[in-house]
Design an enzyme around this catalytic site. Sequence first.
Site, PDB file in Angstrom:
ATOM      1  N   GLU A   1     -28.446 -56.220  -1.611  1.00 28.60           N
ATOM      2  CA  GLU A   1     -29.015 -57.465  -1.085  1.00 28.60           C
ATOM      3  C   GLU A   1     -29.872 -58.176  -2.131  1.00 28.60           C
ATOM      4  O   GLU A   1     -30.981 -58.616  -1.860  1.00 28.60           O
ATOM      5  CB  GLU A   1     -29.824 -57.180   0.185  1.00 28.60           C
ATOM      6  CG  GLU A   1     -28.979 -56.541   1.274  1.00 28.60           C
ATOM      7  CD  GLU A   1     -29.704 -56.297   2.582  1.00 28.60           C
ATOM      8  OE1 GLU A   1     -30.936 -56.131   2.560  1.00 28.60           O
ATOM      9  OE2 GLU A   1     -29.021 -56.263   3.624  1.00 28.60           O
TER      10      GLU A   1
ATOM     11  N   GLU B   1     -35.262 -54.355  15.006  1.00 28.27           N
ATOM     12  CA  GLU B   1     -34.728 -55.538  14.320  1.00 28.27           C
ATOM     13  C   GLU B   1     -33.519 -56.158  15.026  1.00 28.27           C
ATOM     14  O   GLU B   1     -33.498 -57.350  15.298  1.00 28.27           O
ATOM     15  CB  GLU B   1     -34.355 -55.141  12.890  1.00 28.27           C
ATOM     16  CG  GLU B   1     -33.673 -56.248  12.137  1.00 28.27           C
ATOM     17  CD  GLU B   1     -33.186 -55.823  10.764  1.00 28.27           C
ATOM     18  OE1 GLU B   1     -33.467 -54.705  10.327  1.00 28.27           O
ATOM     19  OE2 GLU B   1     -32.516 -56.659  10.121  1.00 28.27           O
TER      20      GLU B   1
ATOM     21  N   GLU C   1     -41.729 -57.690   6.848  1.00 27.50           N
ATOM     22  CA  GLU C   1     -40.304 -57.964   7.062  1.00 27.50           C
ATOM     23  C   GLU C   1     -39.854 -57.190   8.300  1.00 27.50           C
ATOM     24  O   GLU C   1     -40.043 -55.976   8.399  1.00 27.50           O
ATOM     25  CB  GLU C   1     -39.513 -57.519   5.818  1.00 27.50           C
ATOM     26  CG  GLU C   1     -38.031 -57.781   5.954  1.00 27.50           C
ATOM     27  CD  GLU C   1     -37.339 -58.004   4.611  1.00 27.50           C
ATOM     28  OE1 GLU C   1     -38.032 -58.293   3.620  1.00 27.50           O
ATOM     29  OE2 GLU C   1     -36.104 -57.880   4.572  1.00 27.50           O
TER      30      GLU C   1
ATOM     31  N   GLU D   1     -32.147 -42.290   7.870  1.00 31.12           N
ATOM     32  CA  GLU D   1     -33.050 -43.428   8.042  1.00 31.12           C
ATOM     33  C   GLU D   1     -32.811 -44.041   9.409  1.00 31.12           C
ATOM     34  O   GLU D   1     -31.694 -44.468   9.739  1.00 31.12           O
ATOM     35  CB  GLU D   1     -32.819 -44.465   6.936  1.00 31.12           C
ATOM     36  CG  GLU D   1     -33.794 -45.638   7.024  1.00 31.12           C
ATOM     37  CD  GLU D   1     -33.659 -46.632   5.872  1.00 31.12           C
ATOM     38  OE1 GLU D   1     -33.676 -46.197   4.696  1.00 31.12           O
ATOM     39  OE2 GLU D   1     -33.533 -47.833   6.142  1.00 31.12           O
TER      40      GLU D   1
ATOM     41  N   ARG E   1     -17.493 -53.445   4.227  1.00 34.98           N
ATOM     42  CA  ARG E   1     -18.851 -53.029   3.874  1.00 34.98           C
ATOM     43  C   ARG E   1     -19.126 -51.591   4.305  1.00 34.98           C
ATOM     44  O   ARG E   1     -19.903 -50.877   3.668  1.00 34.98           O
ATOM     45  CB  ARG E   1     -19.854 -53.980   4.527  1.00 34.98           C
ATOM     46  CG  ARG E   1     -21.269 -53.483   4.471  1.00 34.98           C
ATOM     47  CD  ARG E   1     -22.215 -54.565   4.911  1.00 34.98           C
ATOM     48  NE  ARG E   1     -23.532 -54.039   5.229  1.00 34.98           N
ATOM     49  CZ  ARG E   1     -24.486 -54.750   5.768  1.00 34.98           C
ATOM     50  NH1 ARG E   1     -24.285 -56.034   6.050  1.00 34.98           N
ATOM     51  NH2 ARG E   1     -25.676 -54.224   6.029  1.00 34.98           N
TER      52      ARG E   1
ATOM     53  N   LYS F   1     -28.999 -44.614   6.077  1.00 32.67           N
ATOM     54  CA  LYS F   1     -29.104 -45.216   7.407  1.00 32.67           C
ATOM     55  C   LYS F   1     -28.146 -44.511   8.369  1.00 32.67           C
ATOM     56  O   LYS F   1     -27.066 -44.086   7.960  1.00 32.67           O
ATOM     57  CB  LYS F   1     -28.763 -46.709   7.365  1.00 32.67           C
ATOM     58  CG  LYS F   1     -29.862 -47.555   6.721  1.00 32.67           C
ATOM     59  CD  LYS F   1     -29.661 -49.055   6.952  1.00 32.67           C
ATOM     60  CE  LYS F   1     -30.751 -49.823   6.197  1.00 32.67           C
ATOM     61  NZ  LYS F   1     -30.732 -51.280   6.443  1.00 32.67           N
TER      62      LYS F   1
ATOM     63  N   ASP G   1     -25.721 -51.271   9.550  1.00 33.64           N
ATOM     64  CA  ASP G   1     -27.128 -51.645   9.481  1.00 33.64           C
ATOM     65  C   ASP G   1     -27.805 -51.591  10.845  1.00 33.64           C
ATOM     66  O   ASP G   1     -28.038 -52.636  11.448  1.00 33.64           O
ATOM     67  CB  ASP G   1     -27.230 -53.072   8.902  1.00 33.64           C
ATOM     68  CG  ASP G   1     -28.628 -53.404   8.419  1.00 33.64           C
ATOM     69  OD1 ASP G   1     -29.454 -52.491   8.347  1.00 33.64           O
ATOM     70  OD2 ASP G   1     -28.882 -54.577   8.111  1.00 33.64           O
TER      71      ASP G   1
HETATM   72  C1  GCU Z   1     -31.574 -55.072   6.867  1.00 36.22           C
HETATM   73  C2  GCU Z   1     -32.717 -55.999   7.086  1.00 36.22           C
HETATM   74  C3  GCU Z   1     -33.387 -56.411   5.812  1.00 36.22           C
HETATM   75  C4  GCU Z   1     -33.737 -55.174   5.014  1.00 36.22           C
HETATM   76  C5  GCU Z   1     -32.508 -54.312   4.829  1.00 36.22           C
HETATM   77  C6  GCU Z   1     -32.820 -52.977   4.189  1.00 36.22           C
HETATM   78  O1  GCU Z   1     -30.509 -55.746   6.270  1.00 36.22           O
HETATM   79  O2  GCU Z   1     -32.271 -57.135   7.765  1.00 36.22           O
HETATM   80  O3  GCU Z   1     -34.538 -57.132   6.144  1.00 36.22           O
HETATM   81  O4  GCU Z   1     -34.269 -55.535   3.790  1.00 36.22           O
HETATM   82  O5  GCU Z   1     -31.951 -54.018   6.074  1.00 36.22           O
HETATM   83  O6  GCU Z   1     -32.796 -52.005   4.917  1.00 36.22           O
HETATM   84  O7  GCU Z   1     -33.079 -52.916   3.013  1.00 36.22           O
END
Ligand code: GCU
Length: 840
Positions: free
Chosen positions: A299, A406, A172, A400, A349, A373, A378
Amino acid sequence: MLCLQLLLTVGVAVAESGIDAWLRYAPLPSSSSHPALPSHIVALNTSMNNPVHIAGVEIQKGIASIFGKNLSVASQSQQAASSIIVGTVSDYAVAFGHPAKTPSLEPDGFWLNTTGEAVQILGQNERGALYGAFEYLSMLAQGNFSKVAYASNPSAPVRWVNQWDNLDGSIERGYGGPSIFFENGLVVDNLDRVSEYARLLASIRINAVVVNNVNANASLLSPANVEGLGRLADAMRPYGVQVGISLNFASPTANLTYGNLSTFDPLDKGVISWWTNVTDTIYRRVPDMAGYLVKANSEGQPGPLTYNRTLAQGANLFANTLKPHGGILMFRAFVYDNHINESDWKADRANAAVDFFQGLDGKFADNVIVQIKYGPIDFQVREPASPLFAHLQNTSTAIELEVTQEYLGQQCHLVYLPPLWKTVLDFDMRVNHKPSLVRDIISGKRFGRPLGGSAAVVNVGTNNTWLGSHLSMSNLYAYGRLAWNPADDPQIMLQDWIRLTFGPDPAVMKTITSLSMASWPAYENYSGNLGIQTLTDILYTHFGPNPQTEDGNGWGQWTRADHTTIGMDRTVSNGTGFSGQYPAEVATVYENISTTPDNLVLWFHHVNYTHKLHSGKTVIQHFYDAHYDGADTAQTFVTQWEELKGKVDEERYNETLFRLTFQAGHSIVWRDAIANYYHNLSGIADSAGRVGKHPWRIQAESMTLDGYVPYTVSPFEAASNATGIVTSSNSTTGTASTMLNFPNGTYDLAVNYFDMIGGTSRWQVSINNRTIGSWIGDNVDTGRLGHAPSAYLDAHSATRITFRNVTIAKGDVLKIVGTPDGIEPAPLDYIAVLPKGVVD
Ligand code: GCU
């Protein structure tokens, strides 16, 4: 052999794949003089396959490669003189008596002393000894022979990387090929790359790798995979790198061999004993497992909130099972609801982390670290520091970061990230009106926490370059350095990396320093400015521009842009209240637009496009200017790099040139998309008259088309004039021709086309039937670029190819013949006929 020697002597750069990264141990130029080297190595290792043994082997290998001198390695020696002695302080004391100066060392720390007849490299533990050996080698490889005697200690015990590898071998947000860890649901058979990765990580003092995706698959816990984890741990252990894993919170209900439960409630006795059993089983095979990483209630991932349990109760479930084994539970603060409603002015958010962790400070077990993070959303191109760092004072925390780019060009754009990371690490939260730098919070110093540190999402793959691009490896290197010492300077770290990766040539140093240090500001300029976020496509690939995707959905990465206004009102007085999550002194700065820095103004305030910044410009004019400046800077990356021809080996030179050329082209795609989008939305003209004006372009749809038809591109801003052309069928060739009405001269001819996944079209461009060049749309299908692909004509697939120094006379006829393939209909957007120095 003779040839190789000759090449080395005359200093011609031999092709390099990048696999050795910064551990090349390249021979120093024959001109550089160095003091006499010790004649042998004493590695005080107690067994093979431990970090001290590896330290001896590395020093031997390094010195042989750098100086052509073969040293013997002994594990014991009565003869300390003229040796390089590496081992733990305690083993040194047994072999040679206590060192004259007793270094004060913390776990993983080391003492390096090159002032005496023997070189001493002494670790507080074996891992520290290996770190010291790499430090010594780094000095030698950079031609630094100064006499030094110092101790170096880590700022924090947790210096981890996270890999987002899936068990099927995909990664990912990975752009460097498939996983080095997994394939077909299992751990790979051949672990050579895993050992090499551990070696790289040890050299930058990373002590653990979480090997699987935070969106975790419960079948990682199957007996076959636990055995696989054991093999991974065995491969990395000699380098002092421990294995950690990500867990799926709902694993007890996943029908694994450990028994299927009907609940994953963290307070359920059956669930507790299920996880205790799993943890004990893993530790039997991996007695030194670093711990677990958990993404919960985020998510779509399951978590304790499903059962009305707190996040702390969820975290402590795992922490308690890890405790007897000495493991750590990294619990992610990335908890938010991705179905929030933009029509609610106060929904935000950015508030989520502090809201969700409200009232939980001090409720976490002492082996829990909350992994936060750097910013509240993000991994955006610019974010304020997450306010959660200021809230968790009785809970250990880690920052983090994201090495994998990304949202920042996916390794197809050069973006040297440490200057961005430093905006957060060096940020002062002013907790209780006292200095409270984020870097001192995560190290545990500020609030007196025993644990803490850093984690970075890295996502290396099987590509020889590891990350997909040679230059992006500076980010991994510097991440390790910052995890050890977050006060380190971005440019100094970069320059060490340049010397180690490309050698000592001052021209190479100057150019790569200049490109890298300019890269984040340039990327911010041509992507999202003033704290509006990256403005990439958040609903699809996170690669190219697509500003309208930020709004109108539940993800909450909103910009609230309309015809007259833009930005999130995050004030307490009138907005979402986010600014009030900071300690008072900081909150006041952000609450008030007159004290908010320009680079975060749209993060905190909702303003008119005509709002005047501190700089004196309006918001909209800043957008336009920044986009033109950023794209202009990216064009210089190509010309700067070209000055290094012959100074960098051909393989790395060409691969880097290809990427920087892509970036230069894609920066124009970004520039035009964002400038056109906000120009269209606001209706406000660019005072410099650039937006929408392209004097050197010819739109493909305005050419004479045969077998090609116009195609309306969506979103409109992804194509020049919102329109491209595609072949009228997927099996017949198309021709686009046009007469060139530019003055006679020499031009660069740029062709903008779309490189989609699912086909490798071919194009050929000619002038008066003289072929200028041809190319294939294979950048995404072959993985040559590695970014997330797109199956559409859009700003992710939009690509520019440039033919340099083409002689053109007024009245010449230019023709492009496109041959479609698969689903890719040889799409074209426009050509640009560029006089020297013009960017269009
Ligand atoms: C971002 C990312 C995802 C990932 C998420 C995370 O949103 O796009 O792919 O899973 O971060 O840090 O958990």
